[in-house]
Write a protein that holds these residues in place. Structure first.
Motif, short mmCIF file in Angstrom:
data_model
loop_
_atom_site.label_atom_id
_atom_site.label_comp_id
_atom_site.label_asym_id
_atom_site.label_seq_id
_atom_site.Cartn_x
_atom_site.Cartn_y
_atom_site.Cartn_z
N ASP A 385 0.84 -1.20 0.00
CA ASP A 385 0.00 0.00 0.00
C ASP A 385 0.88 1.25 0.00
O ASP A 385 2.09 1.19 0.18
CB ASP A 385 -0.90 -0.02 1.23
CG ASP A 385 -2.15 0.83 1.04
OD1 ASP A 385 -2.23 1.59 0.07
OD2 ASP A 385 -3.06 0.72 1.90
N SER A 386 0.22 2.41 -0.17
CA SER A 386 0.96 3.67 -0.20
C SER A 386 1.31 4.16 1.21
O SER A 386 2.10 5.09 1.36
CB SER A 386 0.15 4.74 -0.93
OG SER A 386 -1.11 4.93 -0.27
N THR A 408 7.19 2.12 0.72
CA THR A 408 5.77 1.88 0.44
C THR A 408 5.54 1.78 -1.07
O THR A 408 6.43 2.05 -1.87
CB THR A 408 4.90 2.99 1.03
OG1 THR A 408 5.34 4.26 0.52
CG2 THR A 408 5.02 3.02 2.56
N SER A 409 4.32 1.38 -1.43
CA SER A 409 3.96 1.16 -2.85
C SER A 409 4.94 0.21 -3.51
O SER A 409 5.35 0.41 -4.66
CB SER A 409 3.89 2.49 -3.61
OG SER A 409 2.90 3.33 -3.07
N ASP A 429 8.29 -0.54 -7.98
CA ASP A 429 7.67 0.67 -7.45
C ASP A 429 6.33 0.85 -8.16
O ASP A 429 6.29 1.11 -9.37
CB ASP A 429 8.58 1.88 -7.68
CG ASP A 429 8.04 3.14 -7.02
OD1 ASP A 429 6.81 3.33 -6.99
OD2 ASP A 429 8.86 3.96 -6.57
N ARG A 430 5.23 0.70 -7.44
CA ARG A 430 3.90 0.74 -8.05
C ARG A 430 3.54 2.13 -8.58
O ARG A 430 2.63 2.27 -9.39
CB ARG A 430 2.85 0.26 -7.05
CG ARG A 430 3.04 -1.20 -6.65
CD ARG A 430 2.05 -1.65 -5.58
NE ARG A 430 0.69 -1.43 -6.01
CZ ARG A 430 -0.20 -0.68 -5.37
NH1 ARG A 430 0.17 -0.02 -4.26
NH2 ARG A 430 -1.43 -0.55 -5.81
N SER A 431 4.24 3.15 -8.11
CA SER A 431 3.97 4.51 -8.59
C SER A 431 4.65 4.78 -9.93
O SER A 431 4.05 5.36 -10.84
CB SER A 431 4.45 5.54 -7.56
OG SER A 431 3.79 5.35 -6.32
#
Length: 519
Positions: A385-386, A408-409, A429-431
């Motif tokens: 999660d972020s 995070t992420s 890195d999900r971002s």
């Protein structure tokens, strides 16, 4: 070495020794050797049936053996057995000294009859709460059978050997120099692995049992509560479990069990089993359920076990609990026990001075990171999660630690290694979508629970998460079959809730029995 209170208690225990024993030390010039010799002197001073000497011949130093006077030693401690292992030392002193063990008579006779030569070595950490069960079981086997010997090895004290043998999880047991098992094992389980005929004999005994009124599958808090409530109704009750205590055995600190301000998982599990056995309950431990065959026209259901045994019962309560959820990424299974771990308190000491990661930013993950930060060189926390989801007070503590980094992420995509042990992990890195690699020696997975329901698929209604669907009474989609605890759709997976749900399911099963036309 020992304070006055411990000496007083130990003196009372040593009065139970019937035959003279000797403690034979093999020491070097280390500080730990001095502590060990002081411990042995303290023990010998408390009983005229205990003597000590230093022969210095054992390959592992410092270490000491516990033996009957005039007989070869079959039990050795390579390390100072304090902490969780102090009980293992006391039991070894008593049992070598002739005090009768607390084990089933049939199991004792089975151990005595095992042919062959077996030398066990168990690598432990003194903070591991599962290790003493294995150490004590193997010590007892060594006491009972001259062909069996056992040595407990403190991995933190013999770090070079831990590294050379690629031991990255405790307890790890070697038999005659080869890998035998890892993790908590009960006495009967160990005996079954070296006495191959034992499993078949036990399966035949189980299959010969008469049908139960209620059969509980699972021996955790929910299963134990269900068994007690059923037995108090005077109906024929059975419990079949893969390991009595369930996941509670892997839980260390418990501080939210109402009326008990603090306890630990193994202690609570032992209390559960003791309470259940005070009633007329047929407990069949170390048995894994493999299939449920519902009864027809009010007839008994059948539970088939992995051992080949079959059990029948008019009603069934499913309380098989849950287990640690895995990441299911490349490298996780390959390096389990070789850098991938799930119990930071047990395995943390093996990573002293090394770099590790904790996967998961909930309470379990953050607590694990805080625990590990005091032992390892550096901890990287990766959260999908972020934001972290742990309680604010835990986050405050986490961010106060200088050797912790939080990412995070982060989606962990791979655990990497050199073919023998972990050397890093890869995350996305999900971002940004960018892939990153973190070099480290250990990965602790703390991402929640997975219900133990694979064996029920296609038989009973399950939720999309794999949990057993139940109504307010604990009833499932099958008549006469109930469920309770972490394996069900009930929200909030807590010990106290599981116990209440187990009691409820048991009362519902009893109500079903008295309202049904059962022969």
């Amino acid at each position: 070495m020992l304070d006055a209170n411990i000496k007083t208690q130990l003196t009372a225990y040593l009065e139970k020794i019937r035959q003279p024993i000797e403690l034979v030390a093999s020491l070097d010039g280390s500080e730990k050797a001095g502590e060990m010799w002081a411990l042995l002197q303290d023990i010998a001073a408390l009983s005229d049936k205990v003597s000590i000497r230093n022969d210095g011949v054992a390959p592992r130093k410092p270490s000491f053996a516990v033996a009957r006077a005039g007989e070869p030693a079959r039990i050795r401690f390579a390390g100072i057995p304090m902490g969780h292992e102090f009980t293992s030392l006391i039991l070894a002193l008593l049992q070598v000294g002739g005090h009768p063990p607390k084990a089933e008579a049939s199991t004792i006779e089975e151990i005595r009859a095992i042919p062959g030569t077996f030398h066990f070595e168990t690598f432990i950490s003194l903070s591991c709460h599962n290790c003493p069960d294995v150490v004590q079981a193997l010590n007892l086997m060594a006491v009972l059978n001259p062909g069996i010997s056992h040595e407990m090895i403190d991995g933190a004290l013999f770090q070079d050997e831990v590294t050379s043998r690629q031991i990255m999880g405790v307890p790890t047991v070697l038999l005659n120099g080869e890998h035998f098992g890892q993790g908590r094992m009960l006495l009967e389980e160990i005996v079954g692995k070296i006495d191959t005929g034992a499993l078949q004999r036990e399966a035949e005994k189980i299959s010969a049992r008469e049908p139960f009124d209620v059969l509980i599958v699972g021996g955790g808090p929910a299963g134990a509560a269900a068994a007690i409530y059923a037995a108090r109704k005077g109906i024929r009750t059975g419990v079949v479990s893969e390991r009595f205590g369930g996941q509670v055995l892997d839980t260390l600190g418990i501080e939210n069990f109402i009326s008990v301000s603090q306890t630990d998982g193994p202690k609570l599990a032992a209390g559960l089993e003791q309470h259940v056995r005070e009633y007329d309950v047929d407990v069949m431990d170390l048995q894994r359920a493999e299939a449920l065959l519902p009864g027809s026209d009010g007839g008994p259901s059948e539970i088939r076990l992995a051992s080949g045994a079959k059990l029948r019962s008019q009603t069934v309560i499913l309380a098989t609990g849950a287990r640690w959820r895995e990441m299911n990424v490349p490298g996780e299974k390959e390096y389990r026990g070789h850098g991938v771990a799930y119990c930071p308190h047990c395995d943390g000491p093996l990573f002293k001075g090394k770099r590790v990661a904790v996967i998961g930013g909930g309470n379990s993950g953050v607590e694990a990171a805080i625990d590990l930060a005091g032992v390892v060189a550096h901890v990287t926390v990766l959260e999908f999660d972020s934001i972290l989801r742990a309680d604010a007070i835990l986050q405050k503590k986490l961010f106060s630690l200088a050797n912790v980094k939080v990412i995070t992420s982060a989606l962990t995509t791979e655990v990497t290694g050199d073919g023998k042990k972990v050397n890093g992990l890869v995350y996305t890195d999900r971002s940004s979508g960018e892939a990153h690699r973190v070099e480290l020696e250990g990965v602790f997975v703390q991402i929640g629970l997975l219900p133990n329901t694979e064996w029920l698929k296609g038989t009973i209604a399950l939720s999309p998460r794999g949990e057993i669907e139940i109504d307010a009474r604990g009833e499932t989609s099958l008549p006469g079959v109930f469920a309770a605890g972490d394996v069900t759709t009930v929200p909030y997976k807590q010990i106290v809730i599981a116990m209440g749900e187990g009691a409820k399911a048991s009362l519902s099963a009893f109500d079903y029995l008295i309202r049904s036309s059962v022969t």
